[in-house]
Design an enzyme around this catalytic site. Structure first.
Site, PDB file in Angstrom:
ATOM      1  N   HIS A  88       0.891  -1.151   0.000  1.00 41.76           N
ATOM      2  CA  HIS A  88       0.000   0.000   0.000  1.00 41.76           C
ATOM      3  C   HIS A  88       0.937   1.211   0.000  1.00 41.76           C
ATOM      4  O   HIS A  88       1.784   1.325   0.882  1.00 41.76           O
ATOM      5  CB  HIS A  88      -0.844   0.019   1.264  1.00 41.76           C
ATOM      6  CG  HIS A  88      -1.877  -1.061   1.326  1.00 41.76           C
ATOM      7  ND1 HIS A  88      -1.566  -2.387   1.370  1.00 41.76           N
ATOM      8  CD2 HIS A  88      -3.236  -0.983   1.347  1.00 41.76           C
ATOM      9  CE1 HIS A  88      -2.695  -3.087   1.412  1.00 41.76           C
ATOM     10  NE2 HIS A  88      -3.715  -2.257   1.389  1.00 41.76           N
ATOM     11  N   GLU A 117      -1.280   6.100  -0.025  1.00 35.79           N
ATOM     12  CA  GLU A 117      -2.746   6.090  -0.067  1.00 35.79           C
ATOM     13  C   GLU A 117      -3.248   7.274   0.771  1.00 35.79           C
ATOM     14  O   GLU A 117      -3.760   7.120   1.870  1.00 35.79           O
ATOM     15  CB  GLU A 117      -3.282   4.767   0.483  1.00 35.79           C
ATOM     16  CG  GLU A 117      -4.779   4.604   0.274  1.00 35.79           C
ATOM     17  CD  GLU A 117      -5.290   3.274   0.798  1.00 35.79           C
ATOM     18  OE1 GLU A 117      -4.502   2.503   1.379  1.00 35.79           O
ATOM     19  OE2 GLU A 117      -6.489   3.013   0.637  1.00 35.79           O
TER      20      GLU A 117
HETATM   21 ZN   LIG Z   1      -5.720  -2.558   0.744  1.00 31.52          ZN
END
Ligand SMILES: [Zn+2]
Length: 279
Positions: A214, A217
């Site tokens: 990730h 984000e």
């Molecule tokens: Zn995720």
């Protein structure tokens, strides 16, 4: 004689009234209106016949947990992460396995036969890891499930010291989790974010594993960890084995920086949720 003949199907390229014949587990003929005998004949009634779908990003440890322990009032990602933190101490392995298996049934029924799912490794009991490894085993004959060791709360910000989440993640990999995850924008500082990428990519390189982070984000245009991920990918020779997901900060970045970033980042295997930018 074929083992299986599916006729009257629409293929993904738009061709209609197509027949697909299967023999010994392999597609042996694809043509319009094929008439032949087969052990099993299926009339697709004009519906779509396609290769299985792939879900490249999922969180199966939290699937079907809506309302547990309460509903997300703000609808934000941060409240969602906080809610997951509230739910974690209440989880049991049995409930995790049951919910995940239910989801797998739904997924397969919709044509999904390959799923990459993140699994949170920040709870030192690693209940979710054990549960999803069990699920992976149980569905293996019909669903390809790949697990990513994901330090949801940040690799370097564990309550029990900065090494705890790293140790948990390594234990998860020892247990059979397939991919190294990360969440650099969620570390306490930009420097910690960059350090987490370095440590995690080195771990993946040592173990010959893939990376799926990730990354950035957030709406913060200065969240630029994807450039570090691209650098570490190159430095460690991980080209083709690294995925950066979300990358939503890119929609807030200035165009000059992005024009420099994109050529650097194409060496990453894939950028998921890559936002379309209007320049
Ligand atoms: Zn995720």
């Amino acid at each position: 004689m074929f083992d299986l003949l599916i006729h009257n199907a629409t293929l993904p390229d738009g061709r209609q009234n197509m027949s697909v014949a299967v023999l010994n587990g392999a597609i042996t003929d694809v043509r319009e209106g094929l008439l032949a005998s087969a052990g099993t004949v299926v009339d697709a009634q004009g519906q779509l016949l396609s290769p299985p779908f792939v879900d490249a990003h999922f969180h199966m440890d939290s699937t079907l947990s809506y309302g547990q322990p309460r509903v997300n009032q703000s609808g934000t990602l941060l409240e969602g992460i906080a809610l997951w933190g509230e739910l974690k101490p209440l989880l049991t392995q049995e409930a995790l396995v049951e919910r995940a298996l239910t989801y797998c049934d739904w997924a397969v029924a919709k044509g999904l036969l390959t799923i990459r799912t993140h699994v949170d490794v920040c709870d030192s009991r690693l209940l979710a890891v054990q549960a999803l490894l069990e699920v992976k085993k149980r569905v293996a004959s019909y669903l390809d499930l790949q697990l990513v060791a994901f330090p949801q709360d940040g690799l370097l910000r564990g309550n029990q010291g900065p090494q705890q989440h790293l140790q948990n993640l390594q234990r998860a990999l020892d247990m059979g989790v397939d991919v190294v995850g990360g969440i650099p924008h969620f570390e306490r500082t930009m420097a910690d974010g960059a350090l987490s990428i370095k440590l995690l990519c080195e771990l993946a390189a040592q173990r010959g594993l893939r990376v799926d982070m990730h990354c950035d984000e957030s709406d913060d245009p200065h969240s630029r960890h994807v450039e570090t991920l691209a650098f570490e990918t190159q430095r460690l020779g991980l080209q083709g084995r690294v995925t950066g997901s979300h990358l939503t900060s890119m929609h807030s970045m200035d165009n000059y920086y992005v024009s420099k970033l994109i050529p650097e980042s194409v060496i990453i295997n894939s950028l998921i949720d890559f936002p379309s930018r209007i320049t």
